[in-house]
Design a protein around this motif. Structure first.
Motif, PDB file in Angstrom:
ATOM      1  N   THR A   1       0.839  -1.192   0.000  1.00 38.86           N
ATOM      2  CA  THR A   1       0.000   0.000   0.000  1.00 38.86           C
ATOM      3  C   THR A   1       0.878   1.249   0.000  1.00 38.86           C
ATOM      4  O   THR A   1       1.986   1.254   0.550  1.00 38.86           O
ATOM      5  N   VAL A   2       0.346   2.293  -0.634  1.00 40.47           N
ATOM      6  CA  VAL A   2       1.037   3.583  -0.696  1.00 40.47           C
ATOM      7  C   VAL A   2       0.017   4.667  -0.358  1.00 40.47           C
ATOM      8  O   VAL A   2      -1.044   4.739  -0.980  1.00 40.47           O
ATOM      9  N   ASN A   3       0.337   5.486   0.623  1.00 42.40           N
ATOM     10  CA  ASN A   3      -0.564   6.543   1.061  1.00 42.40           C
ATOM     11  C   ASN A   3       0.223   7.811   1.380  1.00 42.40           C
ATOM     12  O   ASN A   3       1.439   7.774   1.556  1.00 42.40           O
ATOM     13  N   SER A   4      -0.505   8.918   1.454  1.00 42.51           N
ATOM     14  CA  SER A   4       0.092  10.160   1.961  1.00 42.51           C
ATOM     15  C   SER A   4      -0.655  10.594   3.213  1.00 42.51           C
ATOM     16  O   SER A   4      -1.844  10.318   3.370  1.00 42.51           O
ATOM     17  N   VAL A   5       0.073  11.243   4.105  1.00 41.36           N
ATOM     18  CA  VAL A   5      -0.484  11.759   5.358  1.00 41.36           C
ATOM     19  C   VAL A   5      -0.308  13.269   5.362  1.00 41.36           C
ATOM     20  O   VAL A   5       0.776  13.772   5.043  1.00 41.36           O
ATOM     21  N   LEU A   6      -1.373  13.978   5.717  1.00 35.76           N
ATOM     22  CA  LEU A   6      -1.375  15.439   5.640  1.00 35.76           C
ATOM     23  C   LEU A   6      -1.500  16.046   7.031  1.00 35.76           C
ATOM     24  O   LEU A   6      -2.610  16.272   7.529  1.00 35.76           O
ATOM     25  N   PRO A   7      -0.369  16.306   7.705  1.00 37.11           N
ATOM     26  CA  PRO A   7      -0.460  17.006   8.989  1.00 37.11           C
ATOM     27  C   PRO A   7      -0.839  18.470   8.778  1.00 37.11           C
ATOM     28  O   PRO A   7      -0.568  19.062   7.732  1.00 37.11           O
ATOM     29  N   GLY A   8      -1.449  19.028   9.800  1.00 33.99           N
ATOM     30  CA  GLY A   8      -1.625  20.468   9.862  1.00 33.99           C
ATOM     31  C   GLY A   8      -0.542  21.051  10.757  1.00 33.99           C
ATOM     32  O   GLY A   8       0.505  20.424  10.965  1.00 33.99           O
ATOM     33  N   PRO A   9      -0.758  22.245  11.311  1.00 33.74           N
ATOM     34  CA  PRO A   9       0.218  22.813  12.241  1.00 33.74           C
ATOM     35  C   PRO A   9       0.477  21.840  13.391  1.00 33.74           C
ATOM     36  O   PRO A   9      -0.454  21.382  14.054  1.00 33.74           O
TER      37      PRO A   9
ATOM     38  N   GLU B   1       2.307  25.862  24.193  1.00 33.94           N
ATOM     39  CA  GLU B   1       1.047  25.329  23.643  1.00 33.94           C
ATOM     40  C   GLU B   1       0.034  26.448  23.395  1.00 33.94           C
ATOM     41  O   GLU B   1      -0.691  26.429  22.388  1.00 33.94           O
ATOM     42  N   ASP B   2      -0.008  27.424  24.300  1.00 32.06           N
ATOM     43  CA  ASP B   2      -0.931  28.551  24.135  1.00 32.06           C
ATOM     44  C   ASP B   2      -0.505  29.448  22.986  1.00 32.06           C
ATOM     45  O   ASP B   2      -1.342  29.960  22.218  1.00 32.06           O
ATOM     46  N   VAL B   3       0.801  29.648  22.862  1.00 33.47           N
ATOM     47  CA  VAL B   3       1.320  30.465  21.758  1.00 33.47           C
ATOM     48  C   VAL B   3       1.025  29.791  20.420  1.00 33.47           C
ATOM     49  O   VAL B   3       0.613  30.443  19.452  1.00 33.47           O
ATOM     50  N   ALA B   4       1.202  28.476  20.383  1.00 34.02           N
ATOM     51  CA  ALA B   4       0.921  27.730  19.151  1.00 34.02           C
ATOM     52  C   ALA B   4      -0.562  27.783  18.809  1.00 34.02           C
ATOM     53  O   ALA B   4      -0.940  27.925  17.640  1.00 34.02           O
ATOM     54  N   ALA B   5      -1.414  27.678  19.815  1.00 30.74           N
ATOM     55  CA  ALA B   5      -2.854  27.751  19.579  1.00 30.74           C
ATOM     56  C   ALA B   5      -3.241  29.115  19.020  1.00 30.74           C
ATOM     57  O   ALA B   5      -4.067  29.208  18.088  1.00 30.74           O
ATOM     58  N   ALA B   6      -2.649  30.168  19.547  1.00 32.45           N
ATOM     59  CA  ALA B   6      -2.932  31.516  19.043  1.00 32.45           C
ATOM     60  C   ALA B   6      -2.473  31.651  17.591  1.00 32.45           C
ATOM     61  O   ALA B   6      -3.159  32.275  16.768  1.00 32.45           O
ATOM     62  N   PHE B   7      -1.341  31.067  17.272  1.00 32.55           N
ATOM     63  CA  PHE B   7      -0.842  31.090  15.892  1.00 32.55           C
ATOM     64  C   PHE B   7      -1.821  30.384  14.955  1.00 32.55           C
ATOM     65  O   PHE B   7      -2.147  30.887  13.875  1.00 32.55           O
TER      66      PHE B   7
END
Length: 259
Positions: A173-181, A203-209
């Motif tokens: 099998t061949v797949n792609s995975v698409l992470p977000g931030p 974590e809070d700074v990343a959430a604001a971003f």
């Protein structure tokens, strides 16, 4: 659900830190013999030491043909390949020269192309294999501040789909995975100045971003490395035998389409 990868050899490129390391660690915890890859021997050795007994490392720059050849010579076969290596560099389209485009293409696309040519035939001969490309939500949401990066990740999704068709009926099998931030070391470094200025937890700074720059996010925060790795470990397992040619999102809902 029990994911058992004992007896499998898994190569994870760009795996000395960040998402790649999280994937390698997850595969190792599921019993796979994991091969760590990065450009620096020192960083490769450190990552291998962190994972422990069922890990080894190969230092090679897979953005070059010479580095690719060095890796394949040291590891002629693998049951699982995760083409995770990738770079990004914000740059306005009109300021982005050919060298930047070519570097992103060589690292983000051609490194995976070469790995597929090297390892998929052996997987087919064995009647089993898993090949995974780490793409990005930027494959569908092309970021205006780095169009070159988004184009390279769209290519990874298309490449995975085409290769899945090419490997039809082989047990591979061949797949792609698409992470977000994702709150990897690289993102933490990018946000460090804001963290130091605000005094808030990273974590809070990343959430604001995320809320400011990826406003379509449904979870309204950055994913953890482990959350992305969990998807990859499942897809690398025998349990995912009916999933191929797919682009699977771990983007927190950033991509605002049904398909």
């Amino acid at each position: 659900m029990n994911i058992d990868l004992h007896g499998k050899t898994a190569l994870v490129t760009g795996s000395t830190e960040g998402i790649g390391f999280g994937i390698a660690q997850g595969l190792a915890r599921s019993g796979a013999e994991v091969v760590i890859n990065g450009r620096s021997q020192t960083k490769v050795d450190a990552a291998v030491a962190r994972i422990g007994g069922n890990a080894r490392g190969i230092a090679a720059d897979l953005g070059t043909i010479e580095g690719h050849d060095r890796l394949v010579a040291a590891l002629p076969k693998a049951d699982i390949v995760v083409s995770n290596l990738g770079i990004f560099q914000p740059s306005d389209f009109f300021d982005t020269d050919d060298a930047t485009w070519d570097r992103h293409w060589q690292v983000n696309v051609m490194a995976g192309v070469r790995l597929a040519r090297a390892y998929l035939p052996g997987m087919a001969a064995d009647g089993w294999g898993r090949f995974l490309f780490l793409a990005s939500e930027s494959a569908f949401n092309i970021p205006v501040e780095m169009i070159h990066y988004g184009v390279s990740k769209t290519a990874d999704v298309a490449l995975a789909r085409g290769l899945a068709k090419r490997m039809a009926g082989t047990g591979v099998t061949v797949n792609s995975v698409l992470p977000g931030p994702t709150l990897s070391e690289g993102v933490e470094a990018m946000l460090e100045a804001e963290r130091a200025k605000s005094g808030k937890p990273i974590e809070d700074v990343a959430a604001a971003f995320v809320q400011q720059h990826r406003s379509t996010s449904i979870i309204q925060r950055a994913a953890s490395v482990e959350e992305v790795a969990n998807m990859v470990v499942y897809l690398a397992s025998p349990l995912a035998s009916a999933t191929t040619g797919a682009a699977l999102r771990v983007d927190g809902g950033v991509i605002d389409t049904l398909m």
